[in-house]
Design an enzyme around this catalytic site. Structure first.
Site, PDB file in Angstrom:
ATOM      1  N   ASN A  52       0.832  -1.199   0.000  1.00 44.77           N
ATOM      2  CA  ASN A  52       0.000   0.000   0.000  1.00 44.77           C
ATOM      3  C   ASN A  52       0.866   1.248   0.000  1.00 44.77           C
ATOM      4  O   ASN A  52       1.701   1.390  -0.907  1.00 44.77           O
ATOM      5  CB  ASN A  52      -1.106  -0.023   1.064  1.00 44.77           C
ATOM      6  CG  ASN A  52      -0.656  -0.143   2.485  1.00 44.77           C
ATOM      7  OD1 ASN A  52       0.002  -1.103   2.865  1.00 44.77           O
ATOM      8  ND2 ASN A  52      -1.020   0.821   3.305  1.00 44.77           N
ATOM      9  N   ASP A  53       0.717   2.194   0.904  1.00 45.59           N
ATOM     10  CA  ASP A  53       1.244   3.549   0.759  1.00 45.59           C
ATOM     11  C   ASP A  53       2.705   3.619   0.313  1.00 45.59           C
ATOM     12  O   ASP A  53       3.569   2.905   0.853  1.00 45.59           O
ATOM     13  CB  ASP A  53       1.166   4.298   2.086  1.00 45.59           C
ATOM     14  CG  ASP A  53      -0.230   4.358   2.664  1.00 45.59           C
ATOM     15  OD1 ASP A  53      -1.163   3.815   2.052  1.00 45.59           O
ATOM     16  OD2 ASP A  53      -0.382   4.955   3.741  1.00 45.59           O
ATOM     17  N   SER A  80       3.302   4.399   7.725  1.00 42.34           N
ATOM     18  CA  SER A  80       3.852   5.283   6.698  1.00 42.34           C
ATOM     19  C   SER A  80       4.682   6.428   7.264  1.00 42.34           C
ATOM     20  O   SER A  80       4.508   6.848   8.409  1.00 42.34           O
ATOM     21  CB  SER A  80       2.727   5.844   5.842  1.00 42.34           C
ATOM     22  OG  SER A  80       2.141   4.821   5.073  1.00 42.34           O
TER      23      SER A  80
END
Length: 482
Positions: free
Chosen positions: A42-43, A103
């Protein structure tokens, strides 16, 4: 490196080797987009130009195609075409990150790379604690963790994460995505003189102030940077309701434009605008390179959006990054264009033609393929509609000032759409990659990003118009680099 860290690395690499064959058998595996070797991506994190290379880290769950205690995966490149899979950068091995290295960002200081990230901790009842942590590297590959450097300000809930750090006028600043005690989204601002001792300065945006004062219940992945004479704040707000053509995804990503008063630590800004109008775009992160360009990557998905229905799950991987983009400020709007280096992906298969459609839908000889770049310019449509259909699974339509992207849902096969208003349509720049489409309209005025899953038996691309539409079209085949 602790025993726990070493154990987690070994387990992750074993998972990659165990499932490498089935992952690579997936017909929807992409040719030129960053993907996880196995599991869930993801991020984008820690995007930085450091010692002649671009480094991109990413949230990675190697053990399943679901979320959990995330690692930081790591790739690097000198040209955005040839990529190196680097060593795992961070594992959730310490008490302050045991439920995930979430993140964050990277900055260079005195020749070293400093990465800031959120350590996520949950107890048996699901109660959350978050810590903004620091790790330092001499070479951008191997990191020494220094632990938490920011404690949670009392103004916020533990939904406090995703630090982005920059230097300005001999001061380091950090913005953190946050939720106030009143459950309003906010961006917290901190400052430091040495990257380890941080002072809380209050809300930079949201949390009861300005046009973002009551704009969703959480702001994720903030990014703050100067561009031209303005200062840009990018956020990913959660909790917005759909408003006509706007805010149609579960969560959004966008920006505001304003001016940062460094003396008073305040930021006056305008209205929120979405960065991407498509189905799959979230958590963008930028960096500035040595050419002075402001570059962006984003996650080509959205959280909590039918993730386990993607057909790639059967092949034990999920999600990817967008192509890298350059940001430009045009008036009061951010434009996005593919970075120029991507021209090096072109691998023959070139075709060019001037075309006029007259009340017809047709294929154009030579305009096909599953990993291609298309450029359409000098589009002239005076009346009626223009359409383009890709592999029978996605369709673009421009009619009466509305641009529409349709796709067949990977959940139930129904047709769904995303839209925006345009004064006119004069150019399209499109990247197609087996199961992704990125559409740059009018030199980046608007962008649509989506995953899609066409049938193997539908490789065609068709063009149509209800009346007369003329344009010049170019097409290139693109290399497989992953």
């Amino acid at each position: 490196m602790t025993n726990t860290d070493s154990h987690l690395r070994i387990k992750a690499y074993e998972e990659v080797e165990k499932h490498k064959e089935i992952v690579n058998q997936d017909p929807y595996r992409l040719h030129y987009h960053i993907m996880p070797p196995v599991g869930l991506l993801n991020d984008p994190n820690g995007f930085i130009h450091y010692k002649g290379k671009y480094h991109l880290f990413y949230q990675w769950m190697p053990f399943k195609t679901g979320h959990g205690a995330k690692f930081w995966g790591h790739v690097s490149t000198e040209d955005f075409v040839h990529w190196t899979e680097e060593e795992i950068a961070l594992t959730p091995s310490e008490w302050y990150e045991k439920n995930g290295c979430y993140s964050g960002s990277a900055i260079e200081h005195n020749g070293k790379m400093y990465v800031f990230y959120t350590g996520n901790v949950k107890d048996e009842k699901g109660n959350r604690e978050t810590y903004q942590c620091l790790a330092v590297s001499e070479d951008g590959v191997y990191f020494e963790k220094l632990g938490p450097v920011v404690t949670l300000p009392q103004e916020y809930t533990p939904h406090f994460r995703d630090p982005k750090v920059w230097e300005q006028d001999d001061t380091f600043y950090m913005v953190v995505g946050a939720q106030t005690l009143e459950k309003k989204g906010a961006v917290a601002l901190l400052s430091s003189k040495n990257l380890t001792d941080w002072k809380y300065e209050g809300d930079l945006a949201g949390g009861g102030k300005g046009s973002l004062s009551d704009f969703g219940y959480m702001f994720e992945c903030p990014d703050f940077f100067p561009l031209g004479e303005k200062d840009i704040l990018i956020i990913s707000p959660q909790g917005l309701c759909a408003d006509g053509m706007k805010y149609r995804n579960v969560y959004q990503s966008g920006y505001v434009i304003g001016k940062f008063d460094r003396k008073n630590k305040t930021y006056e800004h305008g209205q929120f605008e979405e960065l991407d109008r498509g189905f799959d775009f979230y958590a963008p992160q930028t960096t500035e390179d040595d050419q002075g360009r402001r570059l962006l990557f984003a996650w080509m998905s959205v959280p909590d959006q039918n993730e386990q229905d993607h057909p790639t799950v059967d092949y034990r991987w999920l999600h990817n990054m967008t192509i890298p983009r350059e940001l430009m400020l045009v008036g009061e709007k951010l434009y996005q264009v593919p970075v120029k280096e991507l021209e090096e992906l072109r691998n023959g298969g070139y075709y060019s033609q001037e075309m006029t459609l007259n009340n017809e839908i047709t294929e154009i000889e030579g305009i096909n393929g599953k990993a291609i770049e298309l450029k359409m310019k000098d589009i002239l449509l005076q009346q009626g509609w223009f359409e383009m259909s890709i592999h029978g699974a996605a369709r673009m339509v421009f009619s009466n000032g509305v641009f529409t992207l349709e796709r067949k849902s990977y959940v139930d096969g129904t047709v769904e759409n995303r839209q925006c208003l345009l004064d006119r349509l004069h150019s399209l720049h499109i990247y197609i990659d087996t199961s992704s489409i990125e559409i740059f309209i009018n030199e980046g005025e608007e962008v649509f990003t989506t995953r899609f899953y066409p049938s193997k038996s539908e490789p065609s691309i068709t063009f149509g118009a209800s009346k007369t539409c003329s344009f010049t079209i170019e097409k290139w085949d693109l290399k497989k680099v992953f």
